[in-house]
Each structure stands twice: as C-alpha cells, then as structure tokens.
Motif scaffolding. Structure first.
Motif, PDB file in Angstrom:
ATOM      1  N   GLU A 155      85.315  36.629 134.495  1.00 30.12           N
ATOM      2  CA  GLU A 155      85.883  35.531 134.029  1.00 30.12           C
ATOM      3  C   GLU A 155      87.168  35.022 134.726  1.00 30.12           C
ATOM      4  N   LEU A 156      87.992  36.099 135.155  1.00 29.32           N
ATOM      5  CA  LEU A 156      89.206  35.742 135.641  1.00 29.32           C
ATOM      6  C   LEU A 156      88.914  35.307 137.395  1.00 29.32           C
ATOM      7  N   ASP A 189      87.036  23.450 129.842  1.00 28.34           N
ATOM      8  CA  ASP A 189      86.400  23.181 128.468  1.00 28.34           C
ATOM      9  C   ASP A 189      84.979  23.915 128.382  1.00 28.34           C
ATOM     10  N   GLU A 190      84.312  23.856 129.423  1.00 28.60           N
ATOM     11  CA  GLU A 190      82.565  24.395 129.576  1.00 28.60           C
ATOM     12  C   GLU A 190      83.062  25.970 129.408  1.00 28.60           C
ATOM     13  N   PHE A 191      84.085  26.390 130.069  1.00 23.64           N
ATOM     14  CA  PHE A 191      84.169  28.161 130.123  1.00 23.64           C
ATOM     15  C   PHE A 191      84.801  28.414 128.939  1.00 23.64           C
ATOM     16  N   LEU A 192      85.634  27.653 128.120  1.00 20.83           N
ATOM     17  CA  LEU A 192      85.741  28.093 126.881  1.00 20.83           C
ATOM     18  C   LEU A 192      84.678  28.016 125.934  1.00 20.83           C
ATOM     19  N   MET A 193      83.734  26.945 126.007  1.00 19.68           N
ATOM     20  CA  MET A 193      82.675  26.683 124.950  1.00 19.68           C
ATOM     21  C   MET A 193      81.590  27.738 125.053  1.00 19.68           C
ATOM     22  N   ILE A 194      81.542  28.231 126.340  1.00 18.29           N
ATOM     23  CA  ILE A 194      80.399  29.226 126.967  1.00 18.29           C
ATOM     24  C   ILE A 194      80.904  30.621 126.901  1.00 18.29           C
ATOM     25  N   ARG A 195      81.628  30.777 127.909  1.00 17.99           N
ATOM     26  CA  ARG A 195      81.977  32.158 128.348  1.00 17.99           C
ATOM     27  C   ARG A 195      82.928  32.836 127.196  1.00 17.99           C
ATOM     28  N   VAL A 196      83.943  32.029 127.110  1.00 17.07           N
ATOM     29  CA  VAL A 196      85.003  32.534 125.906  1.00 17.07           C
ATOM     30  C   VAL A 196      84.281  32.586 124.715  1.00 17.07           C
ATOM     31  N   ALA A 197      83.471  31.638 124.304  1.00 19.54           N
ATOM     32  CA  ALA A 197      82.813  31.776 122.935  1.00 19.54           C
ATOM     33  C   ALA A 197      81.823  33.073 122.958  1.00 19.54           C
ATOM     34  N   GLY A 198      81.325  33.537 124.147  1.00 16.15           N
ATOM     35  CA  GLY A 198      80.485  34.868 124.077  1.00 16.15           C
ATOM     36  C   GLY A 198      81.469  35.710 123.679  1.00 16.15           C
ATOM     37  N   LEU A 199      82.662  36.168 124.434  1.00 15.45           N
ATOM     38  CA  LEU A 199      83.506  37.131 124.234  1.00 15.45           C
ATOM     39  C   LEU A 199      84.015  37.366 122.771  1.00 15.45           C
ATOM     40  N   VAL A 200      84.210  35.990 122.116  1.00 17.72           N
ATOM     41  CA  VAL A 200      84.669  35.950 120.991  1.00 17.72           C
ATOM     42  C   VAL A 200      83.450  36.580 119.920  1.00 17.72           C
ATOM     43  N   GLY A 201      82.407  36.203 120.320  1.00 19.81           N
ATOM     44  CA  GLY A 201      81.330  36.624 119.669  1.00 19.81           C
ATOM     45  C   GLY A 201      81.139  38.327 119.546  1.00 19.81           C
ATOM     46  N   LYS A 223      86.209  46.529 131.484  1.00 20.50           N
ATOM     47  CA  LYS A 223      87.028  45.847 130.647  1.00 20.50           C
ATOM     48  C   LYS A 223      86.175  45.506 129.224  1.00 20.50           C
ATOM     49  N   SER A 224      86.738  45.667 128.052  1.00 19.37           N
ATOM     50  CA  SER A 224      86.308  45.407 126.819  1.00 19.37           C
ATOM     51  C   SER A 224      86.370  43.876 126.796  1.00 19.37           C
ATOM     52  N   ALA A 225      85.745  43.433 125.636  1.00 22.00           N
ATOM     53  CA  ALA A 225      85.873  41.831 125.262  1.00 22.00           C
ATOM     54  C   ALA A 225      87.342  41.512 124.975  1.00 22.00           C
ATOM     55  N   ALA A 226      87.978  42.412 124.087  1.00 24.75           N
ATOM     56  CA  ALA A 226      89.256  42.179 123.713  1.00 24.75           C
ATOM     57  C   ALA A 226      90.114  42.095 124.851  1.00 24.75           C
ATOM     58  N   GLN A 227      90.073  43.218 125.734  1.00 24.26           N
ATOM     59  CA  GLN A 227      90.850  43.376 126.907  1.00 24.26           C
ATOM     60  C   GLN A 227      90.699  42.040 127.705  1.00 24.26           C
ATOM     61  N   GLN A 228      89.634  41.675 128.019  1.00 26.77           N
ATOM     62  CA  GLN A 228      89.412  40.360 128.825  1.00 26.77           C
ATOM     63  C   GLN A 228      89.998  39.190 127.990  1.00 26.77           C
ATOM     64  N   MET A 229      89.893  39.041 126.955  1.00 27.37           N
ATOM     65  CA  MET A 229      90.510  37.850 126.130  1.00 27.37           C
ATOM     66  C   MET A 229      92.061  37.823 126.132  1.00 27.37           C
ATOM     67  N   VAL A 230      92.699  38.972 126.218  1.00 27.75           N
ATOM     68  CA  VAL A 230      94.056  38.978 126.366  1.00 27.75           C
ATOM     69  C   VAL A 230      94.531  38.384 127.753  1.00 27.75           C
ATOM     70  N   ALA A 231      93.682  38.705 128.828  1.00 27.16           N
ATOM     71  CA  ALA A 231      94.014  38.264 130.369  1.00 27.16           C
ATOM     72  C   ALA A 231      93.616  36.791 130.189  1.00 27.16           C
ATOM     73  N   ILE A 232      92.611  36.414 129.820  1.00 30.28           N
ATOM     74  CA  ILE A 232      92.051  34.945 129.541  1.00 30.28           C
ATOM     75  C   ILE A 232      93.041  33.931 128.945  1.00 30.28           C
ATOM     76  N   ASP A 238      89.435  33.431 115.102  1.00 24.94           N
ATOM     77  CA  ASP A 238      89.109  34.004 116.462  1.00 24.94           C
ATOM     78  C   ASP A 238      89.537  32.994 117.490  1.00 24.94           C
ATOM     79  N   ALA A 239      90.021  31.831 117.234  1.00 23.76           N
ATOM     80  CA  ALA A 239      90.202  30.834 117.922  1.00 23.76           C
ATOM     81  C   ALA A 239      91.376  30.774 118.882  1.00 23.76           C
ATOM     82  N   LEU A 240      91.382  30.129 120.036  1.00 23.04           N
ATOM     83  CA  LEU A 240      92.650  29.929 120.772  1.00 23.04           C
ATOM     84  C   LEU A 240      93.323  28.814 120.049  1.00 23.04           C
TER      85      LEU A 240
END
Length: 720
Positions: A26-27, A62-74, A88-97, A293-295
C-alpha cells in the motif's frame, strides 16, 4: 514556486523477520502516486497537462481509498488478521496510510495553488465566486437563479426527515440557517445532482471556472428566502466500492447487477471537509454517515482534485497542451493493401500502441466480419470502452453468419456496468456470450479468427498486453502481437476451451496459461538463469511490469540475484521487492517510468546463457503482472516471441529503450525512496516516449520503409 514533494515508500520496519525483505504494497502504491503528482510540477510539460497529472493523482487516490483502504477497513471491522507481505496487520498499515494520505492531500493542494497562479497568467482561471469582479459575479448569479437553482433540492435535516443518502463520490453543502421571522434554527443540505458539470464556466468568460459547490454556497441566499445563513461548509464522500463475489452466487449477471447497486451505497471510507467546515455541522455528518472506521480529512483547497480533468478537457488552448500525436498505421499491413490476413500470413508482427494505431486491431476484426472465408471468431473482452468498434465488429460478424464467441469479464473493476451492457448487446446479436469462471477473472487479451483457405483451415491470432479499448489505446503503451503460427493457434483454441468449457489442456505447445502453469513457466525461466550463472555463463533477466507484489516471485528473483544473475526491472507502479540490499538484491535494479503515456505493457526477457540484449534471449509478452491475483486467481497468458524481427523489436527497441531512458525514469533505492534519473556526464538526454513517437517499429515497418533506418540503441557501459 513549486513546492517539494515527499517521494518514495517509507522504509518498512518491525519485529517480523521477513519485514526487511519487502516494501509494503500500500505504501509502495502511494509512492507511485507521489511520482504521478510530481509530474504536475514538471516544467517540461504544458500547463494544462500538468493540471491533468494533478487530476490523475487525485483520481488515483480516490480509487485507492475506495478499494485498497476499504479492504483494510473491512479486515479490521471483521477481526481478520491477514498480514501484509512486510508483516503488518491491517491496523498497523492504516496508521501509516492515514499519515501518507494526509501528506499527499496537502501536496496536491499546494501544487494546485501554484498551478492556479500560473494558469491565471495564461487566462485560465479556477477561482471562487467571491473572488470574481462585480460584473462576472452578476452573470454567475443570473445563471444560478435561472438555471442551476431549478435542479437543486434543499433537504432539511431534522427528526421529521430521514437523513439524505449521499452517493459515492457525492459532493454536498451543509447550511446552518436561522429563520428571520422567529429566529428558529434549521440545518439544510444541498447535494450536487449527478450529471451537472464539476466546474461552472462563468457566463461571458472564455476560461473562468468556479467549483459547482462554491457556486451553490455563494448564492444560497436565493435558495433560502426568509433565512439568514450563519454557517456553511462543503463536503465529499467516498464509499467502499469493491465488489466481493460470494461463493454461492449462481447467476453472475444478476449478482453483478445487484452488486453495482450495493457499491453506490457502500460503507463510507472517507469524509472530506473544507477547512472552515463548522464543527457542529461535522458532528451531524459523523452521526448520520456512520463514520466509525472512516477517514475524516479537512482540505484547505479544492475537494476532489480528480475533477480538474474536466477543466483540462473544456479549455480549448492547444498551446497549453501536448502537441497532438497521430499514431502511425503499420506499414506492413498497408503494403498488403490493408489485408490484415495476408500481412500476418506472410510474417508475424507486433504493434506498439499508442505509437502505432489501435485501428489495426479493429481492422483485423472488421475484415474477419466481412470476409466470406472466415468461419469463426473468438474474443476476450475485459474492458472495451463506452463506444467500442470492437463490439461493433463482432456484431457485424454475427449478422454476416459467422460463429462468434465473446468471453465478457463482468468483474472488470468499475467497468462491470458497461460490460453488462455489452453482454446484452452481443446476446441480442446471437453471439455466444460466456462469462468465464466464477472464481477467476479472465484477464487474458486474446482474439482468434479461423479462416477457410485453399490448404485447409488457418487460425490467425491476436495477443495483447492491453485491453480492447480504443480510448486507453491512445494513452497506454501496450503491445499487440499478430501471428498465424499453427502452434499459437492450437494453444489459443485450448485457452478458449478452458475458459468456455472448463477443459483444462493437458499441455500447450507455446503459450503458458495462468493459473495453470504460467507461474511455473516463469520460475523455470528464472531458474534457468540461475543455472547459467552457476555454469559461468552470462545470466540476465529484464522485465517490464505494472506491479510486482507476489512474494514467491520476488523471492525467486532475490535467489537469482544472489546467484549472480543481473536483473533489470521496469516496474511502473507498486513494487514490494527491495533492490540494492547487500547480500540480498545488490544485483537488482528497479526503475519506474512516468510520462506522457502510461506504461502498461508486460514483457519478460531472459539471457539464455548469452549477453543481453542478444539474438538468443528468450522474450515473452504477457497480460499478467507480477501479482498474486495475476498468477493465481486470473486467466492470463504468457506468449513467446520467436520470430526474429518481432523478438528484436521487443527486446532491442522496447525493453532497451525503457532501460536507457534518462528523462522520465525514477530509480528505486534500498530505503524505499525514488530518485529521478538525470543524464550522466557525456550522455545525451533520452526520452523513451519521444523516441517511439519519432521512430517506426521494426516488425511493423514492411519493406517500403527499409530506407528509413531505425536508430540503433546500445547499452551504456558494460553490464554487470
């Protein structure tokens, strides 16, 4: 003045022992988008093209958020502990993202501020209604009153009214009002209706634009007579847009029709607010949009910079855009008076889009439709565009009595609705429409035409690295390979039987097919280079891909580099392989080319015991990237190029030119940063896109242009 950007993926760290070997996917993708954004600062480009790069960066994000970030949030929401390639866990990735997305948004807004100033000097103004002079503001007010206000629907936010649904990518304005008659408070929402222009051209001006939400906010007093506006703010919503296929889905068409509707109502992933958005109003949105769970971001400039593409398209200023480029039609086909079959029968050839026209692919199918000797056509369709000449040719063929089979992939992301439409059109023309596998996407780009000739049936094949899409073929660099090689024809027939009838071929003569044996074929080729290095022979691998994220493939390349194989990779987008690490990957280099055209072709080349580039190298084109989904969960093809001229064009023109570019290339460092390559002392500037715009191909030239020699490309210095 252009502000500096932060480039590259942040180095991955962590306790997991595997983490130092790989970059986070993701990064790495966000680093790619930062390289795209950097082109908006590139003064080699005309101003409106720089604005276009900014819009591409916004749309990509936008597409990254709608697809990749949405998957991690799920994953986080459902408690799924799936680790990324770097541990990395999904939560750890989300902090960096979250941190990287905030940086990227800030950089986008800063670049937009600079571009607004430069564009204004050229008479292209992107501004707010309040900044207009009195006369222009009066004209815009008249437009609002007479036209725009008629299609707007103010909606009260109170217990008596359900909270309005805000669609994906929806933009709205929230108002805090006070009724003058009794000082009662009221909250109102106005959503921008779908189909209205993202930017309003100020009436009477040539090129002055105001964001539509700004027009609504500025003239809202006309919408709310009898009220004082005490607060207002703009917002935008992104929703989870991934479509996850359920295993129990029995009817793919019905499932995707329903899923497209669900996508529009997916869980909110991002709430974007303007910087001055009222905190109390923000609380209203938070309560009603279920944002746990949203940004939530506050933007100091324009909401949704991806919408700026509309300004670029509407401004008629050729001096501020790239000089138009007209693709060449392959001379080889022209030599045969436009007879594609005669040209292919004489000799294989490859066409590189967009430098050579996609029209030759359309002509191949049109000729098949009209040729009485053609018996059948089989075609894969992943993306075909809104107005597709390919679809028209297939329908024409069916109406002429040909047997036509179309494999339509319903899961082409964001093209599902269009593909459902095309499938219905094809079925109405009595074309046999196949939807392929439930579990795997059909991503292979292939077309076969069977023709009755004097010596029996002959199969003509087209294999591509890109989609059968006439619009993207003008901006994506892709390869189209035409052949009448009987082995290829038999394998192509096996490919289609595998897709349409689930008949797994016991063997193939030339092609490798994913998910059956393509990965294993690549691994065998890599292992062959390891054996060459062990035997003291020259050993080298060149590859050009969009993405490289598959762990097993990366590990195989690491092993090859450690064995002494020199590996040069051109990876446009995300790359999880960490190059240049002593003891791990010091013999691997990774480049990324970002420029006027989108690098999209997928090519592999293996030295085969000889120095690269060379006549004995093994060269392949493919529909597959180096990702797990391509190697394990999609139907893809790997096509060997054995014709000498085609082989040399792809190896010694296309691949070599990509390695020589010093104008549009970024080099990936071991720490995850990307540095733009500059010409070395004594080197002439070399732009891969300019080179191909000005030089004809080898295999598509024909004898008529033999006197127009193609400049010879040579590697600089000795290879490792």
């Amino acid at each position: 003045m252009n502000r500096p950007l932060l480039h590259g993926a942040a180095p991955t760290t962590g306790s997991d022992s595997a983490a130092p070997r790989y970059f986070n996917r993701e990064l790495s993708w966000l680093a790619f988008n930062e390289r795209v954004l950097a082109e908006a600062c590139n003064r080699d480009y005309p101003l409106l093209e720089r604005l276009r790069f900014l819009s591409i960066s916004g749309s990509n994000l936008d597409e990254f958020l709608m697809i990749r970030v949405a998957g991690l949030v799920g994953q986080i929401r459902r408690g799924i502990d799936v680790r990324s390639i770097d541990g990395k866990s999904a939560a750890q990735q989300m902090v960096a993202i979250r941190e990287r997305v905030a940086r990227l948004d800030k950089a986008q807004q800063a670049i937009l501020a600079d571009l607004r100033v430069e564009l204004a000097r050229e008479g292209v103004v992107i501004t707010e209604a309040a900044a207009l002079d009195r006369e222009a503001r009066a004209r815009l007010r008249s437009y609002f009153r007479e036209e725009l206000s008629r299609v707007l629907t103010p909606q009260a936010i109170d217990p008596a009214h359900p909270f309005p649904f805000v669609a994906n990518l929806g933009i709205g304005v929230l108002f805090d009002l006070v009724r003058k008659a009794d000082e009662a408070s009221l909250v109102e929402m106005v959503l921008v209706p779908h189909g209205l222009p993202r930017f309003v051209r100020v009436p009477g001006s040539d090129n002055t634009f105001v964001p539509i939400e700004g027009v609504i906010a500025h003239f809202a007093g006309l919408l709310f007579p009898g009220f004082r506006i005490v607060g207002k703010g703009h917002f935008r919503v992104l929703r989870d847009s991934d479509i996850e296929l359920q295993e129990e889905a029995e009817d793919l068409v019905r499932y995707y029709r329903n899923a497209i509707q669900r996508r529009r109502r997916g869980r909110v992933i991002l709430l974007e607010l303007d910087a001055a958005f009222d905190r109390a109003a923000e609380a209203v949105l938070r309560d009603n949009l279920e944002l746990s769970d949203a940004l939530v971001t506050r933007t100091g400039g324009l909401l949704g910079v991806g919408g700026l593409a509309a300004v670029v398209d509407r401004v008629e200023r050729p001096d501020l855009k790239f000089e138009p480029f007209v693709p060449r039609y392959p001379e080889r086909v022209a030599e045969y008076d436009g007879d594609c079959f005669a040209a292919i029968r004489a000799k294989d050839f490859v066409v590189q889009h967009p430098y050579e026209s996609f029209e030759v692919v359309v002509d191949f199918l049109r000729q098949a439709a009209r040729d009485p000797a053609v018996v059948s056509i089989k075609q894969t369709l992943y993306r075909a565009g809104n107005q597709s000449p390919v679809i028209a040719a297939l329908i024409e063929a069916a109406e002429a009595g040909k047997s036509v089979t179309a494999v339509v992939e319903l899961r082409a992301r964001f093209d599902e609705e269009q593909n459902l439409h095309w499938a219905a059109q094809l079925e109405r023309a009595n074309i046999q429409v196949i939807y392929g596998f439930v579990d795997w996407k059909t991503h292979a780009k292939a077309s076969i035409v069977v023709r009755r000739e004097d010596d029996g049936f002959r199969t003509y094949c087209h294999f591509g690295t890109g989609n059968y899409h006439p619009v993207t073929a003008r901006i994506y660099t892709d390869l189209s390979f035409f052949t009448a090689d009987p082995r290829m024809g038999r394998d192509a027939a096996r490919l289609f039987n595998f897709i349409t009838g689930y008949i797994e071929p016991p063997r193939t003569e030339a092609l490798a097919i994913a998910p059956l044996d393509l990965r294993e074929r690549l691994f065998d080729l890599i292992d062959g280079e390891i054996d060459n290095a062990a035997a003291g022979k020259p050993a080298a691998i060149w590859a050009k891909l969009n993405s490289l994220t598959n762990k097993d493939l990366i590990d195989r390349l690491y092993a090859a580099g450690q064995a002494g194989v020199a590996i040069d990779l051109v990876i446009r987008g995300n790359c999880c392989l960490r190059p240049g690490v002593p003891g791990l990957s010091e013999r691997i280099t990774v480049r990324s080319i970002i420029g006027r055209f989108l690098e999209h072709s997928r090519i592999w080349a293996f030295g085969n015991g000889y120095a690269m580039p060379g006549a004995r190298a093994k060269v392949f084109l493919s529909s597959a990237d180096g990702m797990s989904r391509n190697l394990e969960r999609r139907v893809e093809v790997l096509v060997p190029l054995t014709n000498r001229t085609v082989h040399d064009q792809v190896l010694e023109q296309v691949l070599l030119a990509n390695l020589l570019d010093n104008q549009r290339t970024w080099l990936l460092r071991a720490d995850g940063s990307y540095d733009r390559i500059e010409p070395r002392a004594g080197d002439l500037p070399f732009n891969v896109h300019t080179y191909f715009m000005n030089n004809p191909s080898l295999s598509g030239r024909g004898t008529a242009s033999d006197d127009a020699a193609v400049p010879t490309l040579r590697l600089r210095g000795a290879r490792r």
